[in-house]
Design an enzyme around this catalytic site. Structure first.
Site, PDB file in Angstrom:
ATOM      1  N   GLY A   1       0.825  -1.201   0.000  1.00  0.00           N
ATOM      2  CA  GLY A   1       0.000   0.000   0.000  1.00  0.00           C
ATOM      3  C   GLY A   1       0.855   1.244   0.000  1.00  0.00           C
ATOM      4  N   ALA A   2       0.191   2.390   0.070  1.00  0.00           N
ATOM      5  CA  ALA A   2       0.872   3.685   0.077  1.00  0.00           C
ATOM      6  C   ALA A   2       0.046   4.654   0.902  1.00  0.00           C
ATOM      7  CB  ALA A   2       1.067   4.205  -1.339  1.00  0.00           C
ATOM      8  N   GLY A   3       0.725   5.610   1.512  1.00  0.00           N
ATOM      9  CA  GLY A   3       0.053   6.622   2.318  1.00  0.00           C
ATOM     10  C   GLY A   3       0.764   7.952   2.210  1.00  0.00           C
ATOM     11  N   GLY A   4       0.402   8.859   3.121  1.00  0.00           N
ATOM     12  CA  GLY A   4       0.998  10.180   3.077  1.00  0.00           C
ATOM     13  C   GLY A   4       2.478  10.200   3.392  1.00  0.00           C
ATOM     14  N   MET A   5       2.968   9.165   4.089  1.00  0.00           N
ATOM     15  CA  MET A   5       4.372   9.141   4.475  1.00  0.00           C
ATOM     16  C   MET A   5       5.246   8.384   3.484  1.00  0.00           C
ATOM     17  SD  MET A   5       4.666  10.919   7.170  1.00  0.00           S
ATOM     18  CE  MET A   5       6.342  10.431   7.499  1.00  0.00           C
TER      19      MET A   5
ATOM     20  N   VAL B   1       4.723   1.044   1.200  1.00  0.00           N
ATOM     21  CA  VAL B   1       5.036  -0.122   2.017  1.00  0.00           C
ATOM     22  C   VAL B   1       5.097  -1.349   1.114  1.00  0.00           C
ATOM     23  CG1 VAL B   1       4.424  -1.451   4.065  1.00  0.00           C
ATOM     24  CG2 VAL B   1       3.772   0.938   3.891  1.00  0.00           C
TER      25      VAL B   1
ATOM     26  N   ASP C   1      -1.470   9.508  15.784  1.00  0.00           N
ATOM     27  CA  ASP C   1      -2.235   9.246  14.557  1.00  0.00           C
ATOM     28  C   ASP C   1      -2.945   7.900  14.664  1.00  0.00           C
ATOM     29  OD1 ASP C   1      -3.253   9.787  12.055  1.00  0.00           O
ATOM     30  OD2 ASP C   1      -1.512   9.020  10.972  1.00  0.00           O
TER      31      ASP C   1
END
Length: 642
Positions: free
Chosen positions: A36-40, A43, A151
């Site tokens: 996945g991927a996020g704001g940081m 992965v 968070d």
């Protein structure tokens, strides 16, 4: 802080293939898929040298360019490596000084709470209580290491088979230091922030308790406590308005109400949160059964357990290797050297197919072995075919012809026959070669056997049919109910629907439920579902249909009886109990909680549904369970024949 961020809701696959802009390795970790991927950052899935799956999080380059982020990131990693709780994903490795910072955590095979709720809806109350208690234990060790999560949200809580896992603790603190937070990059999720966090005030451990209450509301209702909408609108409601708890189950009201207090000092501690969960569970100790999650969510865990391995180098071929063409070889095979000696005349003829030879005939039509094959005049001649394919297969111990060696090296595998992973559909036949003729005797023998079998079957079948029809006609004549209104003579032909000799059975009426509420079943007592009034009776051993054994379990003791413990959230009904086959004779009380249901099948043909309403309080002079019992009498076939 943790590096695992599962694929977002709606993702078509749990393990996404690596894209063109994804790295294949990170500091020696070979990447197998993208999680996945996020704001940081992004992965990825990888493995330790011992074969354990891990999650590798690669931080976005923009953050890596900020010196203060790197400093705080290194500090948070050192603190996170001290976090060793049962409900956290431990940090295994990290590097804050590389071109792009990264960290590695244990891989948790389970969906995030956000994905589970979006895919399957709100969770049962018992599951939410176990979820919140596990998250509280995770916060206990996180705060003990000097960290504040900052968070805590549904996407940072993973649902594993043995409980939740809190991930990404502390990483938001490092991101707060970057200049990116002032240029439109948001760290944290507005729907799950605390009032002091939204107002830019001091963040403490109580901030995580507020977020814990919001996560509990989301898990139990499927919507955030302060609604959805624009970030500014949600943050305003968090600071100035009360949450909407109208859809929260009553057993969770006190827990989430205290966690969502505006004043940080009024919120409960981690220990108080666990105590509130215990009180809401109507027991002094929370019992975490193996099936603490609904069945649909458990299936998602199974899908994430089968992790893909990293791509091999070079990757194995997807299809059987072709001997006529190779993408890495020239379009035409190399010709034999002019000085190559001719093959010996006494050598055996080459086989029709060999994995180290091309798909050419062993000899050219109309020409001697070793001559270039010719083509029919009707088709344009292709490029000249070399004589190499006609080289004979060397005998054991004989050195192959040099030209044949050169050809085999360029065009065919050198390890021998085609691998078992690519089986050939049958023996290879060269173009134009006639198909092998079947053995004469085999075909004739099969025909004779078939005729003999048909003759025996015809005679035997006709005799059997005559005897059955004769007997059936005699029975109909004796009963006076010949088929189709006939006179019952033996010679009457049966009607279309009357060919069965079984007597007609009238449709059995559907069993009606009988409900018995608030039965206090004491340990050492039993229930008999066939009685007009189901009530506890003394005795725990014997031919009883359901007993509460003093050993701490419900027992199906009657001959042919059994129990089935339904999953949390699985709605019990007659249809559900009839369809279930996960039979057992005993269900221990430590696997039960308020609201759990047990299907009871008796050897006398009755079906029951037991719903746990509660347990005897601490200090009670007797040990008992409060149950609601629904009985469908004669709903299943009886083993006794009654």
């Amino acid at each position: 802080m943790s590096g695992q961020q599962p694929a977002g809701a709606g993702s078509s696959a749990v393990f996404q293939p690596l894209a063109a802009d994804d790295p294949t390795t990170v500091a020696g970790y070979r990447l197998a898929a993208r999680l996945g991927a996020g704001g940081m950052g992004k992965v990825y899935l990888s493995y330790t040298p011992g074969g354990r799956p891990v999650a590798v999080k690669v931080i976005r380059p923009e953050f890596g360019e900020d010196a203060e982020f790197r400093r705080r990131f290194a500090q948070e990693v050192r603190s996170a490596q001290r976090v060793q709780g049962l409900f956290t994903a431990p940090v295994i490795d990290a590097d804050a000084e590389g071109a792009q910072p990264w960290l590695v955590t244990a891989y948790v095979p389970g969906p995030s709470l956000a994905d589970a709720v979006v895919a399957h809806g709100a969770l049962p109350v018992e599951t939410v209580l176990l979820l919140v208690a596990g998250m509280a234990e995770a916060l206990h060790v996180i705060h003990g290491a000097g960290l504040v999560h900052r968070d805590l949200k549904p996407s940072n809580v993973l649902l594993a088979a043995d409980g939740p896992r809190v991930i990404d603790f502390g990483i938001a603190h490092a991101a707060d230091a970057t200049s990116l937070t002032g240029s439109g990059v948001t760290i944290g999720t507005p729907s799950f922030m605390a009032p002091e966090q939204a107002a830019g005030s001091r963040v403490t451990a109580a901030t995580d308790i507020f977020a814990l209450g919001q996560v509990a509301v989301y898990a139990a209702t499927g919507v955030p406590a302060f609604g959805e909408g624009t970030s500014h609108g949600v943050l305003y409601r968090i600071v100035h308005e009360q949450p909407d708890l109208s859809a929260v189950p009553e057993r969770l009201s006190e827990l989430v109400g205290r966690c969502l207090a505006k004043d940080p000092e009024a919120r409960p501690s981690v220990a108080e949160v666990i105590r509130l969960c215990q009180e809401a569970n109507a027991a002094t100790v929370l019992r975490r059964p193996e099936d603490w999650l609904p069945t649909a969510v458990s299936a998602d865990i199974t899908a994430r357990t089968a992790t893909p391995g990293p791509a091999q180098t070079p990757p194995p071929p997807a299809t059987a290797p072709s001997v006529g063409y190779s993408p890495t070889a020239p379009a035409q095979p190399p010709t034999a050297p002019a000085h190559a000696p001719a093959p010996p005349a006494h050598a055996p003829t080459a086989p029709a197919y060999s994995p180290t030879a091309p798909a050419y005939p062993a000899t050219a039509p109309g020409g001697p072995a070793g001559a270039a094959p010719t083509q029919p005049a009707a088709t344009p001649p292709p490029a000249p075919v070399p004589a190499t394919p006609a080289y004979p297969t060397p005998a054991p111990g004989q050195v192959p012809h040099p030209a044949a060696q050169a050809y085999a090296h360029a065009y065919a595998p050198t390890q021998g026959p085609a691998p078992a992973a690519f089986p050939m559909p049958g023996p290879y036949r060269a173009p134009g070669a006639p198909a092998p003729a079947p053995a004469r005797n085999a075909g004739r023998r099969a025909l004779l056997i078939g005729l003999a079998a048909a003759l025996v079957f015809g005679v035997g079948g006709a005799t059997t049919a005559y005897v059955l029809m004769k007997d059936k006609g005699q029975a109909n004549a004796a009963n006076g109910n010949g088929n189709g209104g006939g006179n019952g003579k033996t010679g009457d032909a049966p009607s279309q629907g009357g060919s069965s000799s079984a007597p007609k059975v009238s449709a059995k009426p559907a069993p009606q439920p009988a409900d018995f509420k608030n039965i206090n079943l004491t340990a050492g007592y039993h229930l008999t579902l066939g009685e007009d009034v189901v009530r506890p009776q003394d005795g725990e051993d014997g031919n009883y249909e359901l007993s509460y054994d003093t050993g701490g379990y419900l027992d199906a003791e009657s001959n042919g009886g059994n129990l089935v413990l339904l999953d949390p959230g699985q709605e019990g009904s007659l249809e559900t109990c009839l369809a279930e086959t996960r039979f057992t004779r005993e269900v221990y009380v430590n696997k039960l909680s308020k609201g759990r249901q047990v299907c009871v099948t008796t050897g006398t043909g009755h079906m029951g549904l037991v719903t746990v309403k509660g347990f005897s309080p601490e200090g009670s002079p007797s040990t008992y369970m409060t149950l609601d019992v629904t009985v469908w009498r004669n709903a299943v076939p009886s083993d006794s024949g009654s």
